[in-house]
Design a protein around this motif. Sequence first.
Motif, PDB file in Angstrom:
ATOM      1  N   ASP A 121      -7.229 -13.637  -4.899  1.00 45.71           N
ATOM      2  CA  ASP A 121      -7.221 -13.522  -3.445  1.00 45.71           C
ATOM      3  C   ASP A 121      -7.320 -12.052  -3.027  1.00 45.71           C
ATOM      4  OD1 ASP A 121      -4.624 -12.378  -3.600  1.00 45.71           O
ATOM      5  OD2 ASP A 121      -3.675 -14.334  -3.350  1.00 45.71           O
ATOM      6  N   ALA A 122      -7.507 -11.846  -1.720  1.00 48.22           N
ATOM      7  CA  ALA A 122      -7.737 -10.494  -1.201  1.00 48.22           C
ATOM      8  C   ALA A 122      -6.555  -9.576  -1.468  1.00 48.22           C
ATOM      9  CB  ALA A 122      -8.030 -10.557   0.296  1.00 48.22           C
ATOM     10  N   LYS A 123      -5.345 -10.105  -1.423  1.00 47.68           N
ATOM     11  CA  LYS A 123      -4.154  -9.276  -1.646  1.00 47.68           C
ATOM     12  C   LYS A 123      -4.124  -8.742  -3.076  1.00 47.68           C
ATOM     13  CE  LYS A 123       0.120  -7.709  -0.774  1.00 47.68           C
ATOM     14  NZ  LYS A 123       1.230  -8.663  -0.517  1.00 47.68           N
ATOM     15  N   LEU A 124      -4.295  -9.629  -4.048  1.00 48.23           N
ATOM     16  CA  LEU A 124      -4.259  -9.197  -5.441  1.00 48.23           C
ATOM     17  C   LEU A 124      -5.426  -8.262  -5.757  1.00 48.23           C
ATOM     18  CD1 LEU A 124      -3.055  -9.231  -8.243  1.00 48.23           C
ATOM     19  CD2 LEU A 124      -4.254 -11.402  -8.688  1.00 48.23           C
ATOM     20  N   ALA A 125      -6.603  -8.583  -5.253  1.00 47.71           N
ATOM     21  CA  ALA A 125      -7.760  -7.707  -5.468  1.00 47.71           C
ATOM     22  C   ALA A 125      -7.497  -6.318  -4.885  1.00 47.71           C
ATOM     23  CB  ALA A 125      -9.008  -8.318  -4.841  1.00 47.71           C
ATOM     24  N   SER A 126      -6.917  -6.254  -3.697  1.00 46.09           N
ATOM     25  CA  SER A 126      -6.618  -4.972  -3.058  1.00 46.09           C
ATOM     26  C   SER A 126      -5.565  -4.205  -3.848  1.00 46.09           C
ATOM     27  CB  SER A 126      -6.133  -5.190  -1.627  1.00 46.09           C
ATOM     28  OG  SER A 126      -7.118  -5.845  -0.849  1.00 46.09           O
ATOM     29  N   LEU A 131      -4.373   0.405  -7.312  1.00 46.72           N
ATOM     30  CA  LEU A 131      -3.856   0.956  -8.563  1.00 46.72           C
ATOM     31  C   LEU A 131      -4.911   1.801  -9.270  1.00 46.72           C
ATOM     32  CD1 LEU A 131      -1.788   0.991 -10.983  1.00 46.72           C
ATOM     33  CD2 LEU A 131      -3.006  -1.044 -11.809  1.00 46.72           C
ATOM     34  N   ASP A 132      -6.116   1.268  -9.394  1.00 41.28           N
ATOM     35  CA  ASP A 132      -7.159   1.985 -10.130  1.00 41.28           C
ATOM     36  C   ASP A 132      -7.664   3.204  -9.365  1.00 41.28           C
ATOM     37  OD1 ASP A 132      -7.033   0.327 -12.348  1.00 41.28           O
ATOM     38  OD2 ASP A 132      -8.450  -1.116 -11.512  1.00 41.28           O
ATOM     39  N   SER A 133      -7.577   3.178  -8.050  1.00 42.43           N
ATOM     40  CA  SER A 133      -7.914   4.365  -7.266  1.00 42.43           C
ATOM     41  C   SER A 133      -6.881   5.465  -7.478  1.00 42.43           C
ATOM     42  CB  SER A 133      -7.995   4.024  -5.777  1.00 42.43           C
ATOM     43  OG  SER A 133      -9.046   3.125  -5.510  1.00 42.43           O
ATOM     44  N   LEU A 134      -5.613   5.081  -7.531  1.00 46.43           N
ATOM     45  CA  LEU A 134      -4.562   6.049  -7.816  1.00 46.43           C
ATOM     46  C   LEU A 134      -4.755   6.678  -9.188  1.00 46.43           C
ATOM     47  CD1 LEU A 134      -1.737   7.413  -7.449  1.00 46.43           C
ATOM     48  CD2 LEU A 134      -0.770   5.310  -8.438  1.00 46.43           C
ATOM     49  N   LEU A 135      -5.014   5.835 -10.180  1.00 46.20           N
ATOM     50  CA  LEU A 135      -5.097   6.294 -11.567  1.00 46.20           C
ATOM     51  C   LEU A 135      -6.463   6.881 -11.918  1.00 46.20           C
ATOM     52  CD1 LEU A 135      -3.345   3.278 -13.340  1.00 46.20           C
ATOM     53  CD2 LEU A 135      -2.333   5.513 -12.831  1.00 46.20           C
ATOM     54  N   THR A 136      -7.410   6.804 -10.997  1.00 44.96           N
ATOM     55  CA  THR A 136      -8.807   7.186 -11.277  1.00 44.96           C
ATOM     56  C   THR A 136      -9.286   6.497 -12.553  1.00 44.96           C
ATOM     57  OG1 THR A 136      -8.188   9.255 -12.439  1.00 44.96           O
ATOM     58  CG2 THR A 136      -8.601   9.398 -10.064  1.00 44.96           C
ATOM     59  N   ASN A 137      -9.126   5.193 -12.571  1.00 39.15           N
ATOM     60  CA  ASN A 137      -9.499   4.383 -13.735  1.00 39.15           C
ATOM     61  C   ASN A 137     -10.970   3.991 -13.635  1.00 39.15           C
ATOM     62  OD1 ASN A 137      -9.586   2.713 -15.950  1.00 39.15           O
ATOM     63  ND2 ASN A 137      -8.419   1.056 -14.998  1.00 39.15           N
ATOM     64  N   PRO A 190     -15.401  -5.910  -3.784  1.00 32.63           N
ATOM     65  CA  PRO A 190     -15.840  -6.746  -2.661  1.00 32.63           C
ATOM     66  C   PRO A 190     -14.728  -7.592  -2.042  1.00 32.63           C
ATOM     67  CG  PRO A 190     -17.411  -6.861  -4.462  1.00 32.63           C
ATOM     68  CD  PRO A 190     -16.208  -6.147  -4.994  1.00 32.63           C
ATOM     69  N   LEU A 191     -13.673  -7.874  -2.808  1.00 29.17           N
ATOM     70  CA  LEU A 191     -12.581  -8.726  -2.314  1.00 29.17           C
ATOM     71  C   LEU A 191     -11.414  -7.918  -1.739  1.00 29.17           C
ATOM     72  CD1 LEU A 191     -12.399 -11.229  -5.332  1.00 29.17           C
ATOM     73  CD2 LEU A 191     -13.729 -11.463  -3.216  1.00 29.17           C
ATOM     74  N   ALA A 192     -11.454  -6.594  -1.887  1.00 29.80           N
ATOM     75  CA  ALA A 192     -10.289  -5.752  -1.568  1.00 29.80           C
ATOM     76  C   ALA A 192     -10.264  -5.377  -0.096  1.00 29.80           C
ATOM     77  CB  ALA A 192     -10.308  -4.507  -2.445  1.00 29.80           C
ATOM     78  N   THR A 193      -9.870  -6.322   0.751  1.00 33.86           N
ATOM     79  CA  THR A 193      -9.901  -6.124   2.200  1.00 33.86           C
ATOM     80  C   THR A 193      -8.525  -5.813   2.799  1.00 33.86           C
ATOM     81  OG1 THR A 193      -9.633  -8.513   2.518  1.00 33.86           O
ATOM     82  CG2 THR A 193     -11.889  -7.653   2.447  1.00 33.86           C
ATOM     83  N   GLU A 194      -7.499  -5.665   1.950  1.00 35.32           N
ATOM     84  CA  GLU A 194      -6.144  -5.459   2.465  1.00 35.32           C
ATOM     85  C   GLU A 194      -5.512  -4.180   1.915  1.00 35.32           C
ATOM     86  OE1 GLU A 194      -3.693  -8.919   2.055  1.00 35.32           O
ATOM     87  OE2 GLU A 194      -5.278 -10.286   2.714  1.00 35.32           O
ATOM     88  N   MET A 195      -6.303  -3.141   1.796  1.00 35.08           N
ATOM     89  CA  MET A 195      -5.837  -1.901   1.179  1.00 35.08           C
ATOM     90  C   MET A 195      -4.706  -1.241   1.956  1.00 35.08           C
ATOM     91  SD  MET A 195      -7.579  -1.243  -1.669  1.00 35.08           S
ATOM     92  CE  MET A 195      -7.703   0.531  -1.897  1.00 35.08           C
TER      93      MET A 195
END
Length: 265
Positions: A121-126, A131-137, A190-195
């Motif tokens: 779902d959008a929450k988990l995807a976000s 997390l990966d944006s923080l870690l630059t993964n 594409p699913l990360a709408t709740e950042m």
Amino acid sequence: MPAETLQLRTVNVTRYVTPLREGGSLPAIAEADDEFLYVLKFRGAGQGVKALIAELIGGEIAKALGFKIPELVFANLDTAFGRTEPDEEIQDLLKGSTGLNLALHYLSGAITFDPVVNRPDAKLASQIVWLDSLLTNVDRTARNTNMLMWHKELWLIDHGAALYFHHNWSNWEEQATKPFLNIKDHVLLPLATEMEAVDAEFKAILTSGKIREIVNLLPDVWLADGFDGNQPQEVREVYYQFLTRRIAVSNVFINQADHARETLI
């Protein structure tokens, strides 16, 4: 009562089971003296201890945020281990990895996450994109998702390619506050709408004290070389400062992720 200090278990590797040929670091399935199987990450592999550092920090941050990840343990490799290994490349890897390595509990029967079949779902995807944006993964793409489905639940694995700033140690201050441009390739973008909602929730969890606890897990032996002559505690301080600064300016990487997602629509 005072809170317990964050710590990892330490196991001794007793048996090399089989190599995992995916990727260039040659991890392996190995058995330890607690009779469990682990995915063993070697300090003597291509990126050396920096991949183990990224794995440990990334995994423990993910755990603190409530993601499902395999248990991380320190794994001791004896100097005599692997002498009878017939594969010369693997024998060299084992010889170069004596001492303290890192391992993840092996999830027997897990299957690779398929973005076509599995749709969080959008929450988990976000949450995962945050997390990966923080870690630059850089390594959660459609080609290599580094996620597993186990008992019908999504598990995160393999954060060894995160925190890539530490491969160029001198400019960490600049890297801490930069957007994460590679987020455009993230499999869940594409699913990360709740950042924004996720940001408030996660920043409340990742306090400076929690980040300090996590970086304090880094063993001195991993921090002895390759950090411009800095002492282990100075190296830990750089990781602490990098992460806390990046969390403080999370709007920078959130805006980048939102912009990248909008260009996909």
